[in-house]
Design a protein around this motif. Structure first.
Motif, PDB file in Angstrom:
ATOM      1  N   ASN A 216      23.447  27.184   3.237  1.00 37.33           N
ATOM      2  CA  ASN A 216      23.881  27.558   1.907  1.00 37.33           C
ATOM      3  C   ASN A 216      25.122  28.415   2.002  1.00 37.33           C
ATOM      4  O   ASN A 216      25.061  29.559   2.401  1.00 37.33           O
ATOM      5  CB  ASN A 216      22.742  28.325   1.231  1.00 37.33           C
ATOM      6  N   ASP A 217      26.277  27.826   1.695  1.00 33.30           N
ATOM      7  CA  ASP A 217      27.493  28.597   1.589  1.00 33.30           C
ATOM      8  C   ASP A 217      27.805  29.412   2.844  1.00 33.30           C
ATOM      9  O   ASP A 217      27.974  30.623   2.790  1.00 33.30           O
ATOM     10  CB  ASP A 217      27.345  29.563   0.395  1.00 33.30           C
ATOM     11  N   ILE A 218      27.859  28.724   3.964  1.00 34.15           N
ATOM     12  CA  ILE A 218      28.156  29.393   5.229  1.00 34.15           C
ATOM     13  C   ILE A 218      29.669  29.534   5.362  1.00 34.15           C
ATOM     14  O   ILE A 218      30.403  28.576   5.167  1.00 34.15           O
ATOM     15  CB  ILE A 218      27.610  28.573   6.411  1.00 34.15           C
ATOM     16  N   ASP A 219      30.125  30.717   5.703  1.00 37.61           N
ATOM     17  CA  ASP A 219      31.545  31.002   5.734  1.00 37.61           C
ATOM     18  C   ASP A 219      31.821  32.024   6.844  1.00 37.61           C
ATOM     19  O   ASP A 219      31.352  33.151   6.763  1.00 37.61           O
ATOM     20  CB  ASP A 219      31.934  31.588   4.370  1.00 37.61           C
ATOM     21  N   PHE A 220      32.495  31.609   7.889  1.00 38.60           N
ATOM     22  CA  PHE A 220      32.844  32.588   8.936  1.00 38.60           C
ATOM     23  C   PHE A 220      33.966  32.062   9.824  1.00 38.60           C
ATOM     24  O   PHE A 220      34.309  30.887   9.782  1.00 38.60           O
ATOM     25  CB  PHE A 220      31.623  32.955   9.776  1.00 38.60           C
ATOM     26  N   ASP A 221      34.538  32.978  10.606  1.00 37.79           N
ATOM     27  CA  ASP A 221      35.582  32.619  11.565  1.00 37.79           C
ATOM     28  C   ASP A 221      35.128  33.002  12.958  1.00 37.79           C
ATOM     29  O   ASP A 221      34.441  34.001  13.133  1.00 37.79           O
ATOM     30  CB  ASP A 221      36.871  33.396  11.290  1.00 37.79           C
ATOM     31  N   VAL A 222      35.542  32.227  13.928  1.00 38.63           N
ATOM     32  CA  VAL A 222      35.302  32.597  15.318  1.00 38.63           C
ATOM     33  C   VAL A 222      36.658  32.640  15.995  1.00 38.63           C
ATOM     34  O   VAL A 222      37.415  31.674  15.954  1.00 38.63           O
ATOM     35  CB  VAL A 222      34.395  31.568  16.025  1.00 38.63           C
ATOM     36  N   LYS A 223      36.984  33.793  16.590  1.00 40.08           N
ATOM     37  CA  LYS A 223      38.287  33.926  17.246  1.00 40.08           C
ATOM     38  C   LYS A 223      38.270  33.236  18.590  1.00 40.08           C
ATOM     39  O   LYS A 223      37.224  33.035  19.189  1.00 40.08           O
ATOM     40  CB  LYS A 223      38.618  35.407  17.431  1.00 40.08           C
ATOM     41  N   LYS A 224      39.473  32.917  19.061  1.00 36.53           N
ATOM     42  CA  LYS A 224      39.575  32.298  20.387  1.00 36.53           C
ATOM     43  C   LYS A 224      39.046  33.244  21.441  1.00 36.53           C
ATOM     44  O   LYS A 224      39.344  34.430  21.425  1.00 36.53           O
ATOM     45  CB  LYS A 224      41.039  31.968  20.685  1.00 36.53           C
ATOM     46  N   GLY A 225      38.230  32.711  22.361  1.00 37.32           N
ATOM     47  CA  GLY A 225      37.717  33.521  23.458  1.00 37.32           C
ATOM     48  C   GLY A 225      36.488  34.341  23.112  1.00 37.32           C
ATOM     49  O   GLY A 225      35.959  35.066  23.939  1.00 37.32           O
ATOM     50  N   GLU A 226      36.038  34.221  21.888  1.00 34.64           N
ATOM     51  CA  GLU A 226      34.874  34.985  21.460  1.00 34.64           C
ATOM     52  C   GLU A 226      33.594  34.271  21.924  1.00 34.64           C
ATOM     53  O   GLU A 226      33.533  33.046  21.911  1.00 34.64           O
ATOM     54  CB  GLU A 226      34.876  35.067  19.935  1.00 34.64           C
ATOM     55  N   ILE A 227      32.588  35.046  22.326  1.00 32.95           N
ATOM     56  CA  ILE A 227      31.290  34.454  22.673  1.00 32.95           C
ATOM     57  C   ILE A 227      30.294  34.904  21.614  1.00 32.95           C
ATOM     58  O   ILE A 227      29.984  36.085  21.511  1.00 32.95           O
ATOM     59  CB  ILE A 227      30.827  34.866  24.076  1.00 32.95           C
ATOM     60  N   VAL A 228      29.845  33.964  20.807  1.00 30.84           N
ATOM     61  CA  VAL A 228      29.044  34.306  19.636  1.00 30.84           C
ATOM     62  C   VAL A 228      27.610  33.848  19.810  1.00 30.84           C
ATOM     63  O   VAL A 228      27.353  32.700  20.161  1.00 30.84           O
ATOM     64  CB  VAL A 228      29.634  33.627  18.369  1.00 30.84           C
ATOM     65  N   GLY A 229      26.674  34.731  19.583  1.00 30.66           N
ATOM     66  CA  GLY A 229      25.261  34.375  19.629  1.00 30.66           C
ATOM     67  C   GLY A 229      24.748  34.185  18.218  1.00 30.66           C
ATOM     68  O   GLY A 229      25.009  35.008  17.349  1.00 30.66           O
ATOM     69  N   ILE A 230      24.034  33.084  17.984  1.00 31.36           N
ATOM     70  CA  ILE A 230      23.470  32.862  16.653  1.00 31.36           C
ATOM     71  C   ILE A 230      21.963  33.016  16.754  1.00 31.36           C
ATOM     72  O   ILE A 230      21.321  32.327  17.548  1.00 31.36           O
ATOM     73  CB  ILE A 230      23.845  31.458  16.131  1.00 31.36           C
ATOM     74  N   ILE A 231      21.413  33.944  15.976  1.00 34.90           N
ATOM     75  CA  ILE A 231      19.966  34.173  16.027  1.00 34.90           C
ATOM     76  C   ILE A 231      19.361  34.013  14.642  1.00 34.90           C
ATOM     77  O   ILE A 231      20.069  34.002  13.639  1.00 34.90           O
ATOM     78  CB  ILE A 231      19.626  35.559  16.612  1.00 34.90           C
ATOM     79  N   GLY A 232      18.065  33.907  14.608  1.00 28.81           N
ATOM     80  CA  GLY A 232      17.372  33.740  13.337  1.00 28.81           C
ATOM     81  C   GLY A 232      16.038  33.081  13.598  1.00 28.81           C
ATOM     82  O   GLY A 232      15.806  32.534  14.680  1.00 28.81           O
ATOM     83  N   ARG A 233      15.165  33.146  12.599  1.00 34.14           N
ATOM     84  CA  ARG A 233      13.839  32.545  12.773  1.00 34.14           C
ATOM     85  C   ARG A 233      13.943  31.036  12.775  1.00 34.14           C
ATOM     86  O   ARG A 233      14.971  30.471  12.395  1.00 34.14           O
ATOM     87  CB  ARG A 233      12.934  32.976  11.623  1.00 34.14           C
ATOM     88  N   ASN A 234      12.845  30.388  13.147  1.00 34.41           N
ATOM     89  CA  ASN A 234      12.820  28.925  13.078  1.00 34.41           C
ATOM     90  C   ASN A 234      13.089  28.492  11.647  1.00 34.41           C
ATOM     91  O   ASN A 234      12.544  29.058  10.718  1.00 34.41           O
ATOM     92  CB  ASN A 234      11.454  28.391  13.496  1.00 34.41           C
ATOM     93  N   GLY A 235      13.933  27.468  11.482  1.00 35.86           N
ATOM     94  CA  GLY A 235      14.188  26.964  10.145  1.00 35.86           C
ATOM     95  C   GLY A 235      15.236  27.745   9.382  1.00 35.86           C
ATOM     96  O   GLY A 235      15.440  27.514   8.202  1.00 35.86           O
ATOM     97  N   ALA A 236      15.919  28.676  10.055  1.00 39.17           N
ATOM     98  CA  ALA A 236      16.934  29.459   9.359  1.00 39.17           C
ATOM     99  C   ALA A 236      18.236  28.679   9.193  1.00 39.17           C
ATOM    100  O   ALA A 236      19.112  29.083   8.452  1.00 39.17           O
ATOM    101  CB  ALA A 236      17.193  30.757  10.097  1.00 39.17           C
ATOM    102  N   GLY A 237      18.342  27.562   9.907  1.00 45.78           N
ATOM    103  CA  GLY A 237      19.540  26.730   9.768  1.00 45.78           C
ATOM    104  C   GLY A 237      20.471  26.785  10.962  1.00 45.78           C
ATOM    105  O   GLY A 237      21.552  26.222  10.923  1.00 45.78           O
ATOM    106  N   LYS A 238      20.027  27.435  12.041  1.00 46.13           N
ATOM    107  CA  LYS A 238      20.887  27.567  13.217  1.00 46.13           C
ATOM    108  C   LYS A 238      21.263  26.204  13.797  1.00 46.13           C
ATOM    109  O   LYS A 238      22.429  25.911  14.018  1.00 46.13           O
ATOM    110  CB  LYS A 238      20.187  28.365  14.320  1.00 46.13           C
ATOM    111  N   SER A 239      20.241  25.393  14.021  1.00 47.45           N
ATOM    112  CA  SER A 239      20.510  24.099  14.655  1.00 47.45           C
ATOM    113  C   SER A 239      21.289  23.178  13.738  1.00 47.45           C
ATOM    114  O   SER A 239      22.135  22.421  14.202  1.00 47.45           O
ATOM    115  CB  SER A 239      19.202  23.436  15.065  1.00 47.45           C
ATOM    116  N   THR A 240      21.013  23.263  12.437  1.00 41.96           N
ATOM    117  CA  THR A 240      21.770  22.450  11.487  1.00 41.96           C
ATOM    118  C   THR A 240      23.249  22.813  11.558  1.00 41.96           C
ATOM    119  O   THR A 240      24.111  21.936  11.571  1.00 41.96           O
ATOM    120  CB  THR A 240      21.253  22.678  10.056  1.00 41.96           C
ATOM    121  N   LEU A 241      23.524  24.095  11.639  1.00 42.56           N
ATOM    122  CA  LEU A 241      24.914  24.541  11.731  1.00 42.56           C
ATOM    123  C   LEU A 241      25.583  23.968  12.980  1.00 42.56           C
ATOM    124  O   LEU A 241      26.689  23.435  12.920  1.00 42.56           O
ATOM    125  CB  LEU A 241      24.960  26.074  11.754  1.00 42.56           C
TER     126      LEU A 241
END
Lengths: 421, 287
Positions: free
Chosen positions: A65-90
């Motif tokens: 739902n309305d996901i909006d973000f930037d990832v800079k070059k060289g950044e290592i980003v961890g995505i966390i959240g409960r099951n079904g939060a939409g991580k894998s869909t993203l």
């Protein structure tokens, strides 16, 4: 061109619940009829939240739902959240496996995604042929693979079996080989989904090391989804915490993990794993007191329980976890007290007193495990992720932080007492 | 920071807005190594642990030819237009097999590869193209056998080989067959992601379809039949007849029917790519 490796602009993703059956044809026609006349799609209602536990009114659900973000070059980003939060869909949308329903995404550079290890492995082919096939599926050219072949084979440690069909491999060898191919990809942007959860521990460490090494050297951007908070905290610099298809927090990794662990239980007061209907856990009576403890004090946990049946021979186990998800304390009260008994309808409290556990500063979660001892052990109630306590630092030598927690990783077997109030 | 999405800022853009007709051959070309690795996989894995191995490619058309010979020539006594019966059936079967293999294998593209498609992106068209190429190799092997049989007939059975420009039609017809097989196959594969009924239909439908295609008989034989209209409606009919004409220099080929087949191939290709493009972006949610 700009400095961002990935920018996500207002991305939403809608899924349909239930079975695609006979109804779908008429809905398809209806949808086509509406859109052909320039009207809105009648099945698209933006705004409904994706919460598994509540039954929605619509047959459609917004996984993102309305996901909006930037990832800079060289950044290592961890995505966390409960099951079904939409991580894998993203991740699926970012790796172009499926399309967003609305919104846009911009990507700078070559992107490779690892949503699974060994995608496209053919059991009949030899290890060597599978390296080529899997490598090509992941986006390498044949030339690149040939150049790295020796390195891949030696990293995997299955030289001896490299010309044997992979169906004869042990599952460990299979995973090792698949991992080695993945570890030798060198895209500008790498997307990794929980694949590190398989394989033996030593090999996982080797892979993480290899990936971090390369990413630092070549300024590679990595997006990493995992439930293993420990891996996330040691591997990533920035974190995104997702909740019900939205971004709940984005920022420095330590802060994100803190947000996640403190938020984890709030909505449900812990997640119920098993519940045979004979007992209710209604919270911790002294939660306020526990939320503000100093280091080195005794910890008394008063759990409020209500029996719905007469219960005898009851024992309670608790486990306490730190923010990274490591178990710090495991207490089997069977060894420190007699069995407890409860009568129907009466609310009762059980106090568990832990003698100076010396917990490090930070937040802690508890798992409550109540069972009935008999001919067969029956689990009465099992609740995970109950927010338990917060320990403040009163000593300048002990400060909070993920790195600090990483080093203090040992079980504590404290002295404890339990009594029914 | 500017939060307006501008595709020009990026090397790659993912957008929810659909472009209906795009054929990104440049991207498919980048994955050419993958196409050939898929072809190699098909061949390497198909006959693993069989005794006869690749010989199966040959056995299948030879046995079908024998059955046809007995059934249609000896028992039903259907004439074969002055072409030796063995060659007549074998040529029909070889080209028909090529079409049906292309069609059947591409029609299950999405369903059989769902596990790969769900985990990694590459241009989806890579798979049907690799299927067409591996079938082309299989066809070449069978075509080679057909040539050997022709040579045998020329040497020992007084069969007279006719040389001429018509031989050049062979590659044209093969290409048309490939396009029709690929296009109809991807149309079916796009539809099966939602409506699985089609997958069941394909299996026996293609067998029945062979009987309204002049594989076991010639168009000439049915010239005065009331069913000829239906057989002419089948775009493959003129191609099968054309293949025999190209190979043996006998029989005749109707220009109008041939043009009809070409138009059919073009339209089917257009629709196929259109549907494939639409489905490849969203099928993971329905399959």
């Amino acid at each position: 061109m700009n400095n961002n490796a990935i920018s996500v602009y207002n991305v939403s993703k809608q899924y349909r619940l239930g079975i695609v059956g006979r109804k779908s044809l008429s809905q398809d026609l209806n949808r086509w009829w509406h859109t052909a006349r320039g009207k809105d799609d009648p099945y698209l209602k933006i705004g409904e939240e994706n919460d598994r536990s509540k039954k929605g009114t619509s047959e459609y659900v917004w996984a993102l739902n309305d996901i909006d973000f930037d990832v800079k070059k060289g950044e290592i980003v961890g995505i966390i959240g409960r099951n079904g939060a939409g991580k894998s869909t993203l991740l699926k949308i970012l790796s172009k496996v499926t399309m967003p329903t609305t919104g846009d995404i911009g990507i700078n550079g070559r992107l490779a995604s690892l949503l699974e290890v060994g995608t496209g492995f053919n059991p009949e082919l030899s290890g060597r042929d599978n390296i080529y096939l899997n490598g090509a599926i992941l986006g390498m050219t044949k030339k690149e693979i040939t150049r790295k072949l020796d390195e891949i084979i030696s990293f995997s440690g299955v030289e001896r079996y490299i010309d044997t069909p992979v169906k004869r491999y042990s599952s460990g060898m299979y995973v090792r080989l698949a991992f080695s191919v993945a570890a030798h990809l060198d895209p500008d942007i790498l997307i990794v989904d929980e694949v590190l959860a398989v394989g033996d521990f030593e090999f996982q460490k080797q892979c993480i090391k290899k990936m971090t090494e390369v990413s630092v050297q070549q300024n590679r951007t990595i997006l990493f989804v995992s439930h293993d908070l420990k891996a996330v905290s040691s591997f990533c610099k920035t974190g995104i915490y997702m909740k019900n298809g939205r971004i709940a927090y984005k920022g420095e990794i330590g802060e994100t993990l803190k947000k996640y662990t403190s938020d984890k239980g709030i909505s449900t007061g812990g997640t119920i794993n098993t519940d045979n209907g004979s007992m209710i856990f209604s919270g911790i009576a002294n939660a306020d007191e526990l939320s503000n403890l100093n280091m080195g004090t005794d910890i008394e946990i008063i759990t409020k329980l209500e029996a719905l049946k007469n219960l005898q021979n009851i024992f309670i186990d608790i486990a306490i976890y730190n923010e990274a998800g490591d178990m710090i304390i495991h207490l089997k009260t069977k060894y420190i007290s007699q069995a407890l008994s409860f009568t129907t309808g009466s609310g009762s409290s059980v106090s568990i007193n832990i003698d100076k556990p010396n917990l490090a500063p930070g937040s802690y979660l508890m798992t409550l495990y109540i069972y009935q001892e008999g001919i067969n052990k029956e689990v009465v109630l099992w609740v995970d992720d109950i927010p338990l306590c917060r320990i403040n630092s009163n000593n300048p030598f002990f400060t909070e932080g993920a790195n600090y927690l990483e080093e203090v990783r040992s079980f504590i077997y404290p002295k404890a007492t339990i009594k029914k109030l | 920071m500017n939060r307006e999405f501008n595709p020009a800022d990026w090397t790659e853009a993912i957008s929810s807005k659909k472009r209906t007709f795009t054929l990104n051959f440049a991207e498919v070309w980048k994955y050419k190594d993958l196409i050939f690795l898929f072809v190699k996989r098909d061949f390497a894995s198909q006959f693993k642990q069989t005794i006869l191995g690749p010989l199966w490619h040959i056995i299948q058309p030879v046995f079908t030819t024998i059955v046809f010979l007995i059934l249609f020539n000896r028992i039903a006594k259907i004439p074969t237009d002055e072409i030796p019966a063995t060659l007549f059936y074998m040529s029909g079967i070889t080209i028909w097999n090529y079409f049906s293999a292309c069609f059947i294998n591409t029609s299950s593209t999405f369903i059989t590869n769902a596990s790969i498609f769900g985990k990694v992106y590459f241009p989806r068209l890579v798979l049907p193209i690799s299927v067409i190429i591996s079938n082309m190799i299989r066809f070449s092997i069978q075509f080679g056998i057909l040539i050997l049989v022709m040579v045998y007939f020329a040497l020992f059975k007084n069969y007279h080989v006719i040389w001429g420009w018509h031989l050049l039609l062979i590659p044209v017809i093969c290409l048309l067959m490939a396009i029709i097989g690929l296009s109809t196959g991807i149309i079916i594969s796009s539809l099966t992601t939602k409506y699985r009924d089609l997958n069941v239909l394909v299996g026996f439908g293609i067998q029945l379809f062979m009987y309204i295609t002049p594989v076991a008989y010639s168009m000439n034989y049915l010239r005065n039949s009331k069913y000829i209209f239906w057989i002419k409606l089948n775009p493959l009919s003129s191609l099968i007849e054309g293949f025999r004409y190209a190979l043996f220099g006998k029989g005749y080929i109707e220009t109008a029917s041939f043009i009809y087949s070409i138009c059919f191939a073009a339209v089917a290709f257009f629709i196929g790519v259109l549907m494939f493009n639409k489905v490849e972006k969203s099928f993971m949610d329905t399959v």
